[in-house]
Design a protein around this motif. Structure first.
Motif, short mmCIF file in Angstrom:
data_model
loop_
_atom_site.label_atom_id
_atom_site.label_comp_id
_atom_site.label_asym_id
_atom_site.label_seq_id
_atom_site.Cartn_x
_atom_site.Cartn_y
_atom_site.Cartn_z
N ALA A 93 58.68 118.29 44.97
CA ALA A 93 58.30 116.88 44.72
C ALA A 93 59.51 115.96 44.62
CB ALA A 93 57.43 116.78 43.47
N ARG A 94 60.50 116.19 45.45
CA ARG A 94 61.68 115.32 45.48
C ARG A 94 61.22 113.89 45.84
NH1 ARG A 94 67.33 115.61 44.35
NH2 ARG A 94 67.99 113.58 45.06
N GLU A 101 58.10 120.70 40.34
CA GLU A 101 58.99 119.59 40.00
C GLU A 101 60.42 120.13 39.99
OE1 GLU A 101 57.73 117.48 36.44
OE2 GLU A 101 59.77 116.68 36.26
N GLY A 102 61.27 119.65 40.88
CA GLY A 102 62.65 120.13 40.93
C GLY A 102 62.68 121.63 41.16
N SER A 103 63.36 122.37 40.30
CA SER A 103 63.49 123.82 40.46
C SER A 103 62.33 124.58 39.83
CB SER A 103 64.78 124.31 39.78
OG SER A 103 65.89 123.61 40.30
N TRP A 104 61.30 123.87 39.36
CA TRP A 104 60.24 124.51 38.58
C TRP A 104 58.88 124.45 39.27
CZ3 TRP A 104 61.52 127.00 34.06
CH2 TRP A 104 62.82 126.77 33.58
N ALA A 107 63.69 124.59 55.76
CA ALA A 107 64.06 123.45 54.91
C ALA A 107 64.08 122.12 55.66
CB ALA A 107 65.42 123.71 54.27
N LEU A 108 63.95 122.17 56.97
CA LEU A 108 64.10 120.96 57.79
C LEU A 108 63.14 119.85 57.37
CD1 LEU A 108 65.40 119.62 60.28
CD2 LEU A 108 63.73 120.83 61.71
N GLY A 109 61.93 120.21 56.95
CA GLY A 109 60.95 119.19 56.55
C GLY A 109 60.60 119.29 55.08
N SER A 110 61.39 120.02 54.31
CA SER A 110 61.15 120.18 52.86
C SER A 110 59.73 120.63 52.54
CB SER A 110 61.43 118.86 52.12
OG SER A 110 62.79 118.55 52.17
N GLY A 111 59.10 121.38 53.43
CA GLY A 111 57.75 121.87 53.18
C GLY A 111 56.74 121.31 54.16
N MET A 112 57.06 120.20 54.82
CA MET A 112 56.21 119.68 55.89
C MET A 112 56.40 120.63 57.08
SD MET A 112 54.12 117.44 56.33
CE MET A 112 53.81 115.77 56.15
N PRO A 113 55.33 121.14 57.71
CA PRO A 113 55.53 122.11 58.80
C PRO A 113 56.28 121.49 59.97
CG PRO A 113 53.22 121.98 58.15
CD PRO A 113 53.93 120.85 57.47
N VAL A 114 57.46 122.00 60.25
CA VAL A 114 58.24 121.50 61.39
C VAL A 114 59.29 122.55 61.77
CG1 VAL A 114 59.81 120.19 59.86
CG2 VAL A 114 59.64 119.57 62.27
N GLY A 115 59.46 122.72 63.06
CA GLY A 115 60.53 123.57 63.58
C GLY A 115 61.21 122.81 64.70
N ALA A 116 62.47 123.12 64.95
CA ALA A 116 63.18 122.41 66.01
C ALA A 116 64.06 123.38 66.78
CB ALA A 116 64.03 121.29 65.41
#
Ligand SMILES: Cc1ncc(COP(=O)(O)O)c(C=O)c1O
Length: 394
Positions: A49-50, A22-25, A247-256
């Motif tokens: 969990a943003r 949760e946030g920074s924790w 960080a592009l997907g905030s944890g969802m696997p993705v590269g560009a």
């Protein structure tokens, strides 16, 4: 205790198992909480969990999670357009994006593109201490011989120069076989190494002179982490190719992999692809991440938080310097005890990691609060103190 015996032993035994964030924790399976100043290696830059991100992913999962690349989906083109807006503003030219599922795949795309742009030229110059991924080609691009040995013979087509050594790069570029230079703006895994001012612009100029592509790996340094959307902006660079992930997907696997239009045009249908690349679920995370970062002015958040964090680190007994920029930082210790300090910090409820025997990498969320920074500094200070006093006793 979780039985991990069915997993390949590619990672060391983990000291903690996390069940919630949760946030920074982060919270472990015993209910202990930890300040996450690593963010899954610069991935969860908007914290755990943003709500904007989880809501976007949940809604998309309940709508349409996958279609093959034989057909279109609405989100991929939108995400590519947002990325192009961000990169082209800084790089000064429009381009196109290929989506894969990781940083290594983003770099694979860049490496294939380099060969496709310049048939007959196949060499890619990379720097020593760099990190570009773990697939065979990106491992070979990674300028760390210790990581190569177990997997030899490696693919051919790579040559290495010391990071920051312009003359060496110019000498390498004398070969007419060089298709591209691939370089991190700040070497992250290699120790948070910042090159001397002027090195990267001169390297870009040398590429132009030699007719080679100038490709930057922003997989760790991109997405506002260094206080700009991309670290190359601070150096005034205009790269041909920019790779991003983490960080592009905030944890969802993705590269560009973004490439300037003239370069991207080298790929024809059938040249490259990925089953999952650009699929709606990951794209919903990319869109939500970029929109939320823009709404929060993420580069400014990183810059402001960095000032407090760097000043606080410099005040700690045992910290003799801080490398890096924004919230991609390496705290340099007066002794090679980073492993012990990191392990003790974890026991104190602070997550950071050791990138060199004397350097601790610190990459908190860009949304970190002033109170959380102060709390992390106090936990790190106490870890430093206990490791040093244990040294005195032994
Ligand atoms: C600069 C850089 N490039 C490439 C990669 C590889 O990314 P991935 O692990 O998503 O394949 C990393 C991962 O740490 C990285 O830091």
């Amino acid at each position: 205790m979780i039985d991990r015996s069915a997993l390949m032993a590619t990672y060391a035994e983990p000291p903690v198992t996390f069940v919630r964030g949760e946030g920074s924790w982060l919270f472990d399976d015993h209910g202990h909480r930890y300040l996450d100043f690593l963010c899954g290696l610069a991935v969860t830059s908007l914290g755990h969990a943003r709500p904007e991100i989880s809501e976007a992913i949940c809604t998309q999962a309940a709508t349409l999670s996958h279609v093959s690349n034989l057909f279109g989906n609405e989100l991929g083109p939108q995400a590519a357009s947002l990325i192009n807006d961000l990169v082209s503003q800084a790089a000064g030219s429009d381009g196109q994006v290929f989506f894969g599922n990781s940083g290594a795949e983003a770099n694979e795309c860049a490496l294939k593109l380099a060969r496709r742009v310049a048939p007959g030229r196949h060499l890619v110059v990379t720097t020593l201490e760099s990190f570009h991924g773990r697939t065979l080609a990106t491992l070979t691009a990674t300028g760390q011989p210790s990581k190569h040995q177990a997997f030899e013979p490696l693919p051919t087509g790579f040559t290495y120069v010391p990071f920051g050594d312009l003359d060496a790069a110019r000498r390498a570029l004398e070969s007419l076989e060089v298709a591209a230079v691939l370089v991190e703006v700040i070497q992250a895994e290699g120790g948070v190494n910042v090159p001397p001012r002027g090195y990267l612009p001169a390297l870009e100029a040398a590429c132009r002179e030699a007719g080679a592509l100038f490709m930057v790996d922003e997989i760790q340094s991109g997405m506002a982490r260094t206080g700009s959307w991309f670290a190359f902006e601070d150096e005034g660079l205009t790269p041909d190719v920019v790779t991003m992930a983490k960080a592009l997907g905030s944890g969802m696997p993705v590269g560009a992999c973004w490439a300037r239009s003239e370069v991207a045009a080298a790929f024809k249908p059938g040249d490259h692809g990925s089953t999952f690349g650009g699929q709606p679920l990951a794209m919903s995370a990319v869109l939500a991440t970029l929109q939320t970062m823009a709404a929060l002015d993420a580069p400014r958040l990183a810059t402001e938080a960095s000032e407090r964090l760097v000043a606080g680190l410099m005040r700690l007994d045992g910290v003799v310097g801080v490398r890096g920029r924004g919230l991609l930082l390496g705290a340099v210790l007066d002794k090679p005890i980073s492993g012990e300090v990191v392990a003790t910090a974890l026991k104190n409820g602070l997550i950071v990691n050791a990138v060199r025997p004397d350097t601790i990498r610190i990459t908190p969320p860009l949304t970190v609060s002033a109170e959380e920074i102060d709390e992390a500094l106090s936990r790190l200070e106490s870890a430093l103190r206990s490791v040093k006093s244990a040294e005195v006793v032994s």
